[in-house]
Design a protein around this motif. Structure first.
Motif, PDB file in Angstrom:
ATOM      1  N   UNK A 106      -1.736  -9.610 -21.788  1.00  0.00           N
ATOM      2  CA  UNK A 106      -2.313 -10.346 -20.660  1.00  0.00           C
ATOM      3  C   UNK A 106      -3.464  -9.562 -20.062  1.00  0.00           C
ATOM      4  N   UNK A 107      -4.375 -10.308 -19.488  1.00  0.00           N
ATOM      5  CA  UNK A 107      -5.537  -9.743 -18.820  1.00  0.00           C
ATOM      6  C   UNK A 107      -5.487 -10.173 -17.358  1.00  0.00           C
ATOM      7  N   UNK A 108      -5.676  -9.210 -16.460  1.00  0.00           N
ATOM      8  CA  UNK A 108      -5.553  -9.541 -15.045  1.00  0.00           C
ATOM      9  C   UNK A 108      -6.262  -8.492 -14.195  1.00  0.00           C
ATOM     10  N   UNK A 109      -6.417  -8.823 -12.935  1.00  0.00           N
ATOM     11  CA  UNK A 109      -6.927  -7.899 -11.931  1.00  0.00           C
ATOM     12  C   UNK A 109      -5.811  -7.634 -10.931  1.00  0.00           C
ATOM     13  N   UNK A 110      -5.518  -6.379 -10.603  1.00  0.00           N
ATOM     14  CA  UNK A 110      -4.392  -6.085  -9.723  1.00  0.00           C
ATOM     15  C   UNK A 110      -4.554  -6.689  -8.326  1.00  0.00           C
ATOM     16  N   UNK A 111      -3.435  -7.137  -7.798  1.00  0.00           N
ATOM     17  CA  UNK A 111      -3.358  -7.598  -6.409  1.00  0.00           C
ATOM     18  C   UNK A 111      -2.438  -6.636  -5.671  1.00  0.00           C
ATOM     19  N   UNK A 112      -2.964  -5.926  -4.678  1.00  0.00           N
ATOM     20  CA  UNK A 112      -2.160  -4.962  -3.924  1.00  0.00           C
ATOM     21  C   UNK A 112      -1.310  -5.702  -2.897  1.00  0.00           C
ATOM     22  N   UNK A 113      -0.008  -5.437  -2.917  1.00  0.00           N
ATOM     23  CA  UNK A 113       0.905  -6.081  -1.977  1.00  0.00           C
ATOM     24  C   UNK A 113       1.017  -5.204  -0.731  1.00  0.00           C
ATOM     25  N   UNK A 114       0.576  -5.729   0.402  1.00  0.00           N
ATOM     26  CA  UNK A 114       0.574  -4.972   1.648  1.00  0.00           C
ATOM     27  C   UNK A 114       1.786  -5.294   2.524  1.00  0.00           C
ATOM     28  N   UNK A 115       2.291  -6.496   2.434  1.00  0.00           N
ATOM     29  CA  UNK A 115       3.386  -6.934   3.286  1.00  0.00           C
ATOM     30  C   UNK A 115       4.660  -6.139   2.991  1.00  0.00           C
ATOM     31  N   UNK A 116       5.231  -5.498   4.019  1.00  0.00           N
ATOM     32  CA  UNK A 116       6.401  -4.649   3.838  1.00  0.00           C
ATOM     33  C   UNK A 116       7.584  -5.434   3.298  1.00  0.00           C
ATOM     34  N   UNK A 117       7.793  -6.631   3.807  1.00  0.00           N
ATOM     35  CA  UNK A 117       8.929  -7.430   3.364  1.00  0.00           C
ATOM     36  C   UNK A 117       8.797  -7.812   1.895  1.00  0.00           C
ATOM     37  N   UNK A 118       7.593  -8.224   1.482  1.00  0.00           N
ATOM     38  CA  UNK A 118       7.388  -8.584   0.083  1.00  0.00           C
ATOM     39  C   UNK A 118       7.491  -7.362  -0.815  1.00  0.00           C
ATOM     40  N   UNK A 119       6.985  -6.206  -0.355  1.00  0.00           N
ATOM     41  CA  UNK A 119       7.114  -4.982  -1.141  1.00  0.00           C
ATOM     42  C   UNK A 119       8.584  -4.637  -1.365  1.00  0.00           C
ATOM     43  N   UNK A 120       9.374  -4.733  -0.301  1.00  0.00           N
ATOM     44  CA  UNK A 120      10.799  -4.437  -0.411  1.00  0.00           C
ATOM     45  C   UNK A 120      11.484  -5.400  -1.372  1.00  0.00           C
ATOM     46  N   UNK A 121      11.105  -6.671  -1.301  1.00  0.00           N
ATOM     47  CA  UNK A 121      11.668  -7.664  -2.209  1.00  0.00           C
ATOM     48  C   UNK A 121      11.296  -7.352  -3.648  1.00  0.00           C
ATOM     49  N   UNK A 122      10.061  -6.911  -3.866  1.00  0.00           N
ATOM     50  CA  UNK A 122       9.636  -6.540  -5.219  1.00  0.00           C
ATOM     51  C   UNK A 122      10.439  -5.357  -5.738  1.00  0.00           C
ATOM     52  N   UNK A 123      10.762  -4.388  -4.869  1.00  0.00           N
ATOM     53  CA  UNK A 123      11.622  -3.277  -5.276  1.00  0.00           C
ATOM     54  C   UNK A 123      12.987  -3.791  -5.700  1.00  0.00           C
ATOM     55  N   UNK A 124      13.485  -4.786  -4.966  1.00  0.00           N
ATOM     56  CA  UNK A 124      14.785  -5.348  -5.321  1.00  0.00           C
ATOM     57  C   UNK A 124      14.712  -6.020  -6.696  1.00  0.00           C
ATOM     58  N   UNK A 125      13.664  -6.807  -6.934  1.00  0.00           N
ATOM     59  CA  UNK A 125      13.515  -7.460  -8.238  1.00  0.00           C
ATOM     60  C   UNK A 125      13.522  -6.426  -9.353  1.00  0.00           C
ATOM     61  N   UNK A 126      12.767  -5.349  -9.164  1.00  0.00           N
ATOM     62  CA  UNK A 126      12.652  -4.325 -10.201  1.00  0.00           C
ATOM     63  C   UNK A 126      13.992  -3.602 -10.409  1.00  0.00           C
TER      64      UNK A 126
END
Length: 211
Positions: A106-126
């Motif tokens: 895949x080809x993409x450009x990174x999107x930085x996640x700034x929202x603390x709640x979404x970051x925490x949720x992403x940690x949970x997914x991982x």
């Protein structure tokens, strides 16, 4: 239907390519590690890292001080590859040896996640991808830990899969008295091994389920 971008279409064995979302998602969900390739000052880099897919994006994380993370979070384009090996294909000639695999590029450009709640949720997914059902068992993540970590998301809008299955495809040598076939490969989870300070702690249910 939109035409396939040239950089997504394989130049060899194009019939093995797939642009089906379900096919791509299944490969991404099984794989644990991807390789992120990019260029800085005309120097190539290729960094392996853990990742997780959620809906039509994949997420990675890393220390805010990581050189790799700090470079790509600027928004430079990246190429991400994932490969699962299923078998070694043993032909009647070395020339025709191959592997059965499932891969995604895949080809993409990174999107930085700034929202603390979404970051925490992403940690949970991982976390749940690597150790299913473990998030609620673990010591809760602290906000300062979230702030010390960068989370980047990558769209799957420009992604394709490529898959090889089956036996050797040779025709000219089919009558030779030389063995041919496949050697299946398997990646699986084995029984957990406790570190010394945890040897007297019962194995939690979510780890027993993975044995």
């Amino acid at each position: 239907m939109h035409p396939t971008p040239p950089h997504l279409a394989p130049s060899r064995y194009p019939k093995r390519a797939s642009y089906d979302k379900e096919t791509i998602h299944a490969i991404l969900d099984e794989a644990l590690v991807c390789t992120i390739s990019f260029s800085v000052d005309n120097r190539p880099f290729a960094i392996p890292t853990g990742f997780v897919r959620h809906e039509d994006k994949i997420y990675i994380h890393g220390s805010v001080g990581s050189h790799f993370i700090r470079e790509i979070e600027k928004g430079i384009p990246v190429c991400i590859t994932i490969t699962l090996l299923d078998a070694i294909v043993v032909a009647k000639s070395a020339f025709d040896h191959s592997v059965n695999y499932r891969s995604v590029i895949l080809f993409a450009t990174p999107e930085k996640i700034e929202d603390i709640e979404l970051k925490t949720t992403a940690f949970r997914w991982l976390t749940e991808k690597f150790v299913p059902n473990s998030w609620d068992y673990l010591r809760p993540i602290r906000e300062n830990e979230v702030r010390k970590t960068t989370v980047l998301a990558f769209s799957l809008d420009e992604a394709s899969a490529k898959i090889r299955t089956g036996m050797p495809g040779e025709d000219d040598d089919k009558d030779l008295p030389v063995w041919s076939g496949i050697i299946p490969l398997e990646t699986r989870r084995l029984a957990p091994v406790a570190e010394d300070i945890s040897k007297d702690i019962p194995l939690p249910a979510h780890l027993q389920e993975q044995r």
